[in-house]
Design a protein around this motif. Sequence first.
Motif, PDB file in Angstrom:
ATOM      1  N   LEU A   7       1.239  -0.497  -0.272  1.00  0.00           N
ATOM      2  CA  LEU A   7      -0.167   0.259  -0.164  1.00  0.00           C
ATOM      3  C   LEU A   7       0.641   1.568   0.128  1.00  0.00           C
ATOM      4  O   LEU A   7       0.684   2.617   0.161  1.00  0.00           O
ATOM      5  CB  LEU A   7      -0.830  -0.020   1.135  1.00  0.00           C
ATOM      6  N   GLN A   8       2.362   1.127   0.368  1.00  0.00           N
ATOM      7  CA  GLN A   8       3.354   2.747   0.729  1.00  0.00           C
ATOM      8  C   GLN A   8       2.636   3.426   1.230  1.00  0.00           C
ATOM      9  O   GLN A   8       2.225   4.873   1.064  1.00  0.00           O
ATOM     10  CB  GLN A   8       3.405   3.201  -0.722  1.00  0.00           C
ATOM     11  N   ILE A   9       2.403   2.639   2.196  1.00  0.00           N
ATOM     12  CA  ILE A   9       2.079   3.675   3.633  1.00  0.00           C
ATOM     13  C   ILE A   9       2.706   2.815   4.857  1.00  0.00           C
ATOM     14  O   ILE A   9       2.202   1.813   4.779  1.00  0.00           O
ATOM     15  CB  ILE A   9       0.040   3.823   4.022  1.00  0.00           C
ATOM     16  N   GLN A  10       2.940   3.788   5.907  1.00  0.00           N
ATOM     17  CA  GLN A  10       3.567   3.029   6.782  1.00  0.00           C
ATOM     18  C   GLN A  10       2.412   3.164   8.289  1.00  0.00           C
ATOM     19  O   GLN A  10       2.223   3.610   8.706  1.00  0.00           O
ATOM     20  CB  GLN A  10       4.643   3.778   7.795  1.00  0.00           C
ATOM     21  N   MET A  11       2.810   1.455   8.361  1.00  0.00           N
ATOM     22  CA  MET A  11       1.532   0.665   9.382  1.00  0.00           C
ATOM     23  C   MET A  11       2.288   0.570  10.264  1.00  0.00           C
ATOM     24  O   MET A  11       1.095   0.994  11.470  1.00  0.00           O
ATOM     25  CB  MET A  11       0.600   0.021   8.247  1.00  0.00           C
ATOM     26  N   LEU A  12       3.276   0.046  10.488  1.00  0.00           N
ATOM     27  CA  LEU A  12       4.272  -0.071  12.069  1.00  0.00           C
ATOM     28  C   LEU A  12       4.920   1.520  12.138  1.00  0.00           C
ATOM     29  O   LEU A  12       5.587   2.048  11.556  1.00  0.00           O
ATOM     30  CB  LEU A  12       4.623  -0.860  11.475  1.00  0.00           C
ATOM     31  N   PRO A  13       4.536   1.498  13.611  1.00  0.00           N
ATOM     32  CA  PRO A  13       5.654   2.331  14.060  1.00  0.00           C
ATOM     33  C   PRO A  13       7.064   2.535  14.069  1.00  0.00           C
ATOM     34  O   PRO A  13       7.341   1.027  14.228  1.00  0.00           O
ATOM     35  CB  PRO A  13       5.709   2.776  15.524  1.00  0.00           C
ATOM     36  N   PHE A  14       7.416   3.001  13.803  1.00  0.00           N
ATOM     37  CA  PHE A  14       9.436   2.902  13.531  1.00  0.00           C
ATOM     38  C   PHE A  14       9.935   1.611  12.777  1.00  0.00           C
ATOM     39  O   PHE A  14      11.282   1.537  13.201  1.00  0.00           O
ATOM     40  CB  PHE A  14       9.689   2.337  15.297  1.00  0.00           C
ATOM     41  N   THR A  15       9.463   1.638  11.458  1.00  0.00           N
ATOM     42  CA  THR A  15       9.871   0.986  10.753  1.00  0.00           C
ATOM     43  C   THR A  15       9.911   2.176   9.779  1.00  0.00           C
ATOM     44  O   THR A  15       9.181   3.283   8.955  1.00  0.00           O
ATOM     45  CB  THR A  15       8.992   0.087   9.869  1.00  0.00           C
ATOM     46  N   LYS A  16      10.991   1.729   8.308  1.00  0.00           N
ATOM     47  CA  LYS A  16      10.968   2.196   7.338  1.00  0.00           C
ATOM     48  C   LYS A  16      10.303   1.444   6.125  1.00  0.00           C
ATOM     49  O   LYS A  16      10.907   0.625   6.125  1.00  0.00           O
ATOM     50  CB  LYS A  16      11.489   3.081   6.615  1.00  0.00           C
ATOM     51  N   ILE A  17       9.515   1.201   5.098  1.00  0.00           N
ATOM     52  CA  ILE A  17       9.240   0.559   3.891  1.00  0.00           C
ATOM     53  C   ILE A  17       9.482   1.288   3.111  1.00  0.00           C
ATOM     54  O   ILE A  17       9.456   0.309   1.984  1.00  0.00           O
ATOM     55  CB  ILE A  17       7.668   0.187   4.490  1.00  0.00           C
ATOM     56  N   ASP A  18       9.861   2.335   2.888  1.00  0.00           N
ATOM     57  CA  ASP A  18      10.792   2.917   1.938  1.00  0.00           C
ATOM     58  C   ASP A  18      11.844   1.654   0.643  1.00  0.00           C
ATOM     59  O   ASP A  18      11.770   1.042  -0.473  1.00  0.00           O
ATOM     60  CB  ASP A  18      11.653   3.692   2.122  1.00  0.00           C
ATOM     61  N   SER A  19      12.518   0.784   1.609  1.00  0.00           N
ATOM     62  CA  SER A  19      13.208  -0.129   0.982  1.00  0.00           C
ATOM     63  C   SER A  19      13.060  -1.708   0.599  1.00  0.00           C
ATOM     64  O   SER A  19      13.563  -2.353   0.419  1.00  0.00           O
ATOM     65  CB  SER A  19      15.101  -0.354   1.767  1.00  0.00           C
TER      66      SER A  19
END
Length: 129
Positions: A44-56
């Motif tokens: 979905l390209q949205i951050q659902m988890l705190p303290f994580t980066k999904i860009d990579s």
Amino acid sequence: MTTKNKLIRYNLILGSKRLSNYLWLIISFLGGSGFFLAGLSSYLQIQMLPFTKIDSISFIPQGIVMTFYGSIGIMLSLFLLTNIIFNVGGGYNKYDKNLNKVEIFRLGFPLQGREIYLAYNFKDIRSIK
């Protein structure tokens, strides 16, 4: 204690309601949820988890694999939860010297012969460990 009570012995069997099963339930649910949300976040390209980066994390192939592992972890935790709720494996052993019998009673999953009851004479048993 009377002599009649000394001749009958019950051993209660704990079954699935053990501390280790509760711990594995929590660990597998949290881990599975984390993997599932990370895979879903990459799709979905949205951050659902705190303290994580999904860009990579790209959805193909890492996101798909994380979603798969997450769903397996959640299903494992649901299986452990149903085991704990139905107390699979719980029951008792009864040793009766008056009747010269050993009775074994266990609980299983519903709808498939939930209760297992076995009775043996002392003369049919070679040893008990």
